[in-house]
Design an enzyme around this catalytic site. Structure first.
Site, PDB file in Angstrom:
ATOM      1  N   LYS A  71       0.889  -1.168   0.000  1.00  0.00           N
ATOM      2  CA  LYS A  71       0.000   0.000   0.000  1.00  0.00           C
ATOM      3  C   LYS A  71       0.925   1.215   0.000  1.00  0.00           C
ATOM      4  O   LYS A  71       1.469   1.611   1.029  1.00  0.00           O
ATOM      5  CB  LYS A  71      -0.866  -0.016   1.258  1.00  0.00           C
ATOM      6  CG  LYS A  71      -2.195   0.687   1.159  1.00  0.00           C
ATOM      7  CD  LYS A  71      -2.182   2.160   0.865  1.00  0.00           C
ATOM      8  CE  LYS A  71      -1.756   3.110   1.929  1.00  0.00           C
ATOM      9  NZ  LYS A  71      -1.653   4.506   1.457  1.00  0.00           N
ATOM     10  N   GLY A  89      -4.805   3.516  -2.438  1.00  0.00           N
ATOM     11  CA  GLY A  89      -5.926   4.115  -1.720  1.00  0.00           C
ATOM     12  C   GLY A  89      -5.399   4.917  -0.548  1.00  0.00           C
ATOM     13  O   GLY A  89      -4.182   4.992  -0.332  1.00  0.00           O
ATOM     14  N   GLY A 112      -4.485   6.083   3.221  1.00  0.00           N
ATOM     15  CA  GLY A 112      -3.974   5.384   4.396  1.00  0.00           C
ATOM     16  C   GLY A 112      -5.040   5.153   5.446  1.00  0.00           C
ATOM     17  O   GLY A 112      -5.161   4.059   6.009  1.00  0.00           O
ATOM     18  N   GLY A 117      -5.323   1.621   4.032  1.00  0.00           N
ATOM     19  CA  GLY A 117      -4.235   1.198   4.927  1.00  0.00           C
ATOM     20  C   GLY A 117      -4.803   0.634   6.218  1.00  0.00           C
ATOM     21  O   GLY A 117      -4.393  -0.431   6.696  1.00  0.00           O
ATOM     22  N   GLU A 138       9.995   2.046  10.394  1.00  0.00           N
ATOM     23  CA  GLU A 138      11.064   3.007  10.100  1.00  0.00           C
ATOM     24  C   GLU A 138      10.419   4.380  10.187  1.00  0.00           C
ATOM     25  O   GLU A 138       9.659   4.760   9.300  1.00  0.00           O
ATOM     26  CB  GLU A 138      11.648   2.700   8.717  1.00  0.00           C
ATOM     27  CG  GLU A 138      13.052   3.199   8.549  1.00  0.00           C
ATOM     28  CD  GLU A 138      13.079   4.642   8.102  1.00  0.00           C
ATOM     29  OE1 GLU A 138      13.146   5.524   8.996  1.00  0.00           O
ATOM     30  OE2 GLU A 138      13.024   4.880   6.895  1.00  0.00           O
ATOM     31  N   CYS A 161      14.139  11.142   6.014  1.00  0.00           N
ATOM     32  CA  CYS A 161      14.054  10.850   7.448  1.00  0.00           C
ATOM     33  C   CYS A 161      15.400  10.941   8.153  1.00  0.00           C
ATOM     34  O   CYS A 161      15.461  11.256   9.325  1.00  0.00           O
ATOM     35  CB  CYS A 161      13.418   9.485   7.674  1.00  0.00           C
ATOM     36  SG  CYS A 161      14.116   8.193   6.670  1.00  0.00           S
ATOM     37  N   GLU A 177      10.644  16.919  13.984  1.00  0.00           N
ATOM     38  CA  GLU A 177      11.003  16.669  12.584  1.00  0.00           C
ATOM     39  C   GLU A 177      10.230  17.649  11.695  1.00  0.00           C
ATOM     40  O   GLU A 177       9.000  17.704  11.756  1.00  0.00           O
ATOM     41  CB  GLU A 177      10.628  15.231  12.217  1.00  0.00           C
ATOM     42  CG  GLU A 177      11.022  14.860  10.803  1.00  0.00           C
ATOM     43  CD  GLU A 177      10.777  13.386  10.503  1.00  0.00           C
ATOM     44  OE1 GLU A 177       9.657  12.913  10.740  1.00  0.00           O
ATOM     45  OE2 GLU A 177      11.729  12.734  10.035  1.00  0.00           O
TER      46      GLU A 177
HETATM   47  P1  NDP Z   1       2.183   8.972   7.179  1.00  0.00           P
HETATM   48  O1  NDP Z   1       2.863   8.276   8.281  1.00  0.00           O
HETATM   49  O2  NDP Z   1       0.825   9.510   7.399  1.00  0.00           O
HETATM   50  O3  NDP Z   1       2.066   8.005   5.893  1.00  0.00           O
HETATM   51  C1  NDP Z   1       2.940   6.934   5.615  1.00  0.00           C
HETATM   52  C2  NDP Z   1       2.146   5.781   5.014  1.00  0.00           C
HETATM   53  O4  NDP Z   1       1.191   5.298   5.950  1.00  0.00           O
HETATM   54  C3  NDP Z   1       1.341   6.187   3.783  1.00  0.00           C
HETATM   55  O5  NDP Z   1       1.274   5.113   2.878  1.00  0.00           O
HETATM   56  C4  NDP Z   1      -0.024   6.456   4.378  1.00  0.00           C
HETATM   57  O6  NDP Z   1      -1.049   6.422   3.422  1.00  0.00           O
HETATM   58  C5  NDP Z   1      -0.120   5.330   5.372  1.00  0.00           C
HETATM   59  N1  NDP Z   1      -1.112   5.483   6.434  1.00  0.00           N
HETATM   60  C6  NDP Z   1      -1.572   6.638   6.964  1.00  0.00           C
HETATM   61  N2  NDP Z   1      -2.488   6.358   7.929  1.00  0.00           N
HETATM   62  C7  NDP Z   1      -2.600   5.007   7.984  1.00  0.00           C
HETATM   63  C8  NDP Z   1      -3.382   4.105   8.777  1.00  0.00           C
HETATM   64  N3  NDP Z   1      -4.241   4.547   9.694  1.00  0.00           N
HETATM   65  N4  NDP Z   1      -3.236   2.798   8.582  1.00  0.00           N
HETATM   66  C9  NDP Z   1      -2.379   2.336   7.666  1.00  0.00           C
HETATM   67  N5  NDP Z   1      -1.632   3.121   6.871  1.00  0.00           N
HETATM   68  C10 NDP Z   1      -1.733   4.452   7.039  1.00  0.00           C
HETATM   69  O7  NDP Z   1       3.132  10.093   6.666  1.00  0.00           O
HETATM   70  P2  NDP Z   1       2.738  11.352   5.759  1.00  0.00           P
HETATM   71  O8  NDP Z   1       2.978  10.966   4.378  1.00  0.00           O
HETATM   72  O9  NDP Z   1       1.379  11.871   6.074  1.00  0.00           O
HETATM   73  O10 NDP Z   1       3.784  12.403   6.269  1.00  0.00           O
HETATM   74  C11 NDP Z   1       3.582  13.041   7.523  1.00  0.00           C
HETATM   75  C12 NDP Z   1       4.906  13.234   8.224  1.00  0.00           C
HETATM   76  O11 NDP Z   1       5.508  11.959   8.454  1.00  0.00           O
HETATM   77  C13 NDP Z   1       5.949  13.995   7.431  1.00  0.00           C
HETATM   78  O12 NDP Z   1       5.790  15.364   7.548  1.00  0.00           O
HETATM   79  C14 NDP Z   1       7.208  13.482   8.053  1.00  0.00           C
HETATM   80  O13 NDP Z   1       7.482  14.191   9.224  1.00  0.00           O
HETATM   81  C15 NDP Z   1       6.896  12.052   8.386  1.00  0.00           C
HETATM   82  N6  NDP Z   1       7.382  11.099   7.371  1.00  0.00           N
HETATM   83  C16 NDP Z   1       8.458  10.351   7.661  1.00  0.00           C
HETATM   84  C17 NDP Z   1       8.962   9.493   6.710  1.00  0.00           C
HETATM   85  C18 NDP Z   1      10.159   8.670   6.971  1.00  0.00           C
HETATM   86  O14 NDP Z   1      10.840   8.317   6.032  1.00  0.00           O
HETATM   87  N7  NDP Z   1      10.439   8.305   8.193  1.00  0.00           N
HETATM   88  C19 NDP Z   1       8.373   9.372   5.391  1.00  0.00           C
HETATM   89  C20 NDP Z   1       7.209  10.192   5.186  1.00  0.00           C
HETATM   90  C21 NDP Z   1       6.759  11.016   6.155  1.00  0.00           C
HETATM   91  P3  NDP Z   1      -1.527   7.795   2.721  1.00  0.00           P
HETATM   92  O15 NDP Z   1      -0.349   8.403   2.082  1.00  0.00           O
HETATM   93  O16 NDP Z   1      -2.504   7.314   1.732  1.00  0.00           O
HETATM   94  O17 NDP Z   1      -2.098   8.639   3.811  1.00  0.00           O
END
Ligand code: NDP
Length: 508
Positions: A182, A213, A215, A219, A257, A291, A389
């Site tokens: 996903k 779809g 998250g 998700g 991660e 990250c 962050e």
């Molecule tokens: P999220 O943690 O919200 O999203 C990461 C993944 O999880 C996406 O595929 C998302 O789907 C999915 N997801 C979100 N909610 C759920 C749920 N309830 N159950 C299962 N899967 C879910 O990160 P964001 O993309 O919203 O970014 C927000 C912040 O997270 C950033 O500003 C940054 O600080 C941090 N981040 C850190 C990363 C890293 O590498 N450690 C990478 C990306 C973000 P969907 O995109 O469809 O919402």
């Protein structure tokens, strides 16, 4: 939706509104989502945005995929990873172009990070799998058998979309697991493209499944289904916590991660110019949406102004704009929301008395989610900008008083993903590196080695588990002890058993 470079005869065309289940793209009715190019704000594709209705069929496909794939030989699986790498190389230009249009990553960086690096991860994982101790004797004479853990649910973010998929997919497939991916809502195209590459590489039906779809909808539905044996996630701390809680309740493995607020310690004897320049460039890779970006630059207190000035000059040298141009060194933020988060952090920092030495500008561009990279100084150690962050091109310069204080400040974070140490004295750099509570420490600006096998993952709230190298494979295997095992004594060994290496049985 065509993901093509016009001049290529081998171009892959992705079907619209489709998910990849059981070895083929299936068009689905219902909700869709627009994919927006963050540099132009134009819609570049429309994809399916499925929800709970897809869960049963994708789990069933992945379960069937697991039943067959987990019975294949290790050499067949390693060869399959090499074939995915071959396909990725064949379609590298297309894939890099999609990554650039999905997240605005400069095309040169997309080629390096979203094609070349994942190819190396695939090939190095294949090589590791061929050597992995799948079936060994322990000191008590028992067989220690490592076998595929099961169906894997992989939930990935948008910031390094291909790399983050492949760091999960490669070891999962090498172990004999099937996978349900996903991807982030912002980056479905790169994920579907990876599915097409797996198809071209001849990966059997049901082994790789990609569903797109939201998250919070898809998700969450996949997560709550509990129809998997491993969940592997990269993303925010908040969602990671939730996934870890569900996994804990279901007693399934979770590798998480999560974020970071990584320090770069410049010791007093280091060359300040080189250390600051390199740290800024490392921090601003992918417009700081990384990250493990070294976002806290720790320098001797009396040199903070000097360091901030050097950092500001580097920040101002970025060529910001159209990411498809070879000369561009920084693209836009992935979304308007992400740009607003960065602006919000800078606004708060200024209100709390910090100095924005340069950056934070947004009005220079007529379209696209651009913001100029920022250097912040005079922030207090416990302010938001120094602690949380940001996930954007913002570097905060902090002063320390002596080496012990530098280590204390570096470790004074809920995160522990990565760190950097700069010193003219290799012994001192190494000693300081060992005092840092982080999963990866880089000395004097060393970059990711060509062979991407060093483990990556976090201490503290940066996560659980490790990616890359042999450590990644460990996350996707179960360990079984067979006491009084006659099969090895009979000399039939690894080749006869299911899911073991083709090499000779080694007696440990
Ligand atoms: P999220 O943690 O919200 O999203 C990461 C993944 O999880 C996406 O595929 C998302 O789907 C999915 N997801 C979100 N909610 C759920 C749920 N309830 N159950 C299962 N899967 C879910 O990160 P964001 O993309 O919203 O970014 C927000 C912040 O997270 C950033 O500003 C940054 O600080 C941090 N981040 C850190 C990363 C890293 O590498 N450690 C990478 C990306 C973000 P969907 O995109 O469809 O919402």
């Amino acid at each position: 939706m065509t993901a093509t470079m016009p001049q290529r005869v081998t171009a892959i065309t992705l079907p619209e509104r489709s998910v990849f289940i059981d070895g083929s793209f299936r068009e689905v009715d219902g909700a869709t989502a627009a994919v927006v190019n963050p540099a132009t704000e134009e819609t570049i594709a429309t994809v399916a945005s499925v929800g709970a209705e897809i869960v049963e069929s994708v789990l069933a496909a992945a379960r069937r995929g697991f039943e067959t794939w987990s019975r294949t030989s290790v050499s067949d699986r390693a060869d399959a990873l090499d074939r995915i790498a071959d396909a990725m190389e064949r379609h590298g230009a297309e894939l890099a172009a999609i990554a650039t249009s999905e997240i605005g990553m400069p095309i040169r960086d997309a080629r390096a990070g979203q094609v070349d690096l994942p190819v190396r991860v695939l090939r190095s994982t294949a090589a590791i799998a061929r050597e992995y101790p799948w079936d060994r004797r322990d000191g008590a004479g028992s067989s220690i058998v490592r076998e595929a853990a099961g169906v894997v649910l992989a939930i990935t973010p948008w910031n390094f979309p291909v790399h983050q998929i492949i760091t999960k997919l490669a070891p999962a497939l090498a172990a004999g697991c099937s996978i349900i991916l996903k991807p982030a809502e912002l980056t479905p195209l790169t994920a579907l493209f990876v599915a097409a590459l797996c198809d071209e590489a001849g990966i059997p039906r049901g082994v790789v499944n990609v569903v797109t779809g939201r998250g919070s909808v898809l998700g969450e539905a996949l997560l709550q289904s509990r129809g998997y044996e491993v969940v592997t996630f990269t993303g925010s701390l908040a969602v990671g916590r939730h996934i870890g809680a569900v996994a804990g309740d279901a007693i399934v493995r979770a590798t998480l991660e999560l974020g970071g607020k990584s320090p770069a310690i410049v010791l007093a004897d280091a060359d300040l110019q080189t250390a600051v320049e390199t740290t800024v460039r490392n921090c601003f890779v992918n417009a700081g949406q990384k990250c493990n970006a070294p976002t806290r630059l720790l320098v001797p207190r009396e040199r903070t102004d000097e360091a901030a000035q050097i950092a500001a000059r580097v920040a101002e040298s970025y060529v910001i704009g159209d990411p498809t141009k070879e000369s561009t060194t920084m693209g836009p933020m992935v979304s308007a929301a992400q740009r607003d988060i960065v602006s919000g952090f800078l606004g708060d920092a200024a209100e709390q008395g910090a100095r924005i030495v340069t950056g934070g500008e947004r009005d220079r561009w007529n379209r696209g989610f651009f913001i100029s990279p920022a250097i912040v100084s005079n922030a207090s150690r416990d302010s938001r900008i120094a602690v949380d962050e940001v996930f954007g091109p913002v570097l905060t310069v902090l002063g320390y008083d002596g080496e012990a204080d530098a280590v204390t400040l570096a470790n004074d974070s809920e995160y522990g993903l990565s760190a950097e140490v700069w010193s003219a004295d290799p012994g001192k750099a190494s000693a300081v590196a060992r005092q840092i509570r982080a999963g990866q420490v880089r000395i004097n600006g060393v970059r990711t080695p060509a062979l991407p096998v060093s483990p990556f993952g976090g201490y503290k709230r940066s996560g659980l588990g490790r990616e890359l190298g042999v450590f990644a494979l460990d996350e996707f295997v179960e360990i079984k002890a067979v006491l009084g095992d006659p099969i090895l004594d009979a000399g039939t060994g690894a080749d006869a058993a299911v899911n073991v290496a083709s090499g000779p049985v080694v007696r440990a």
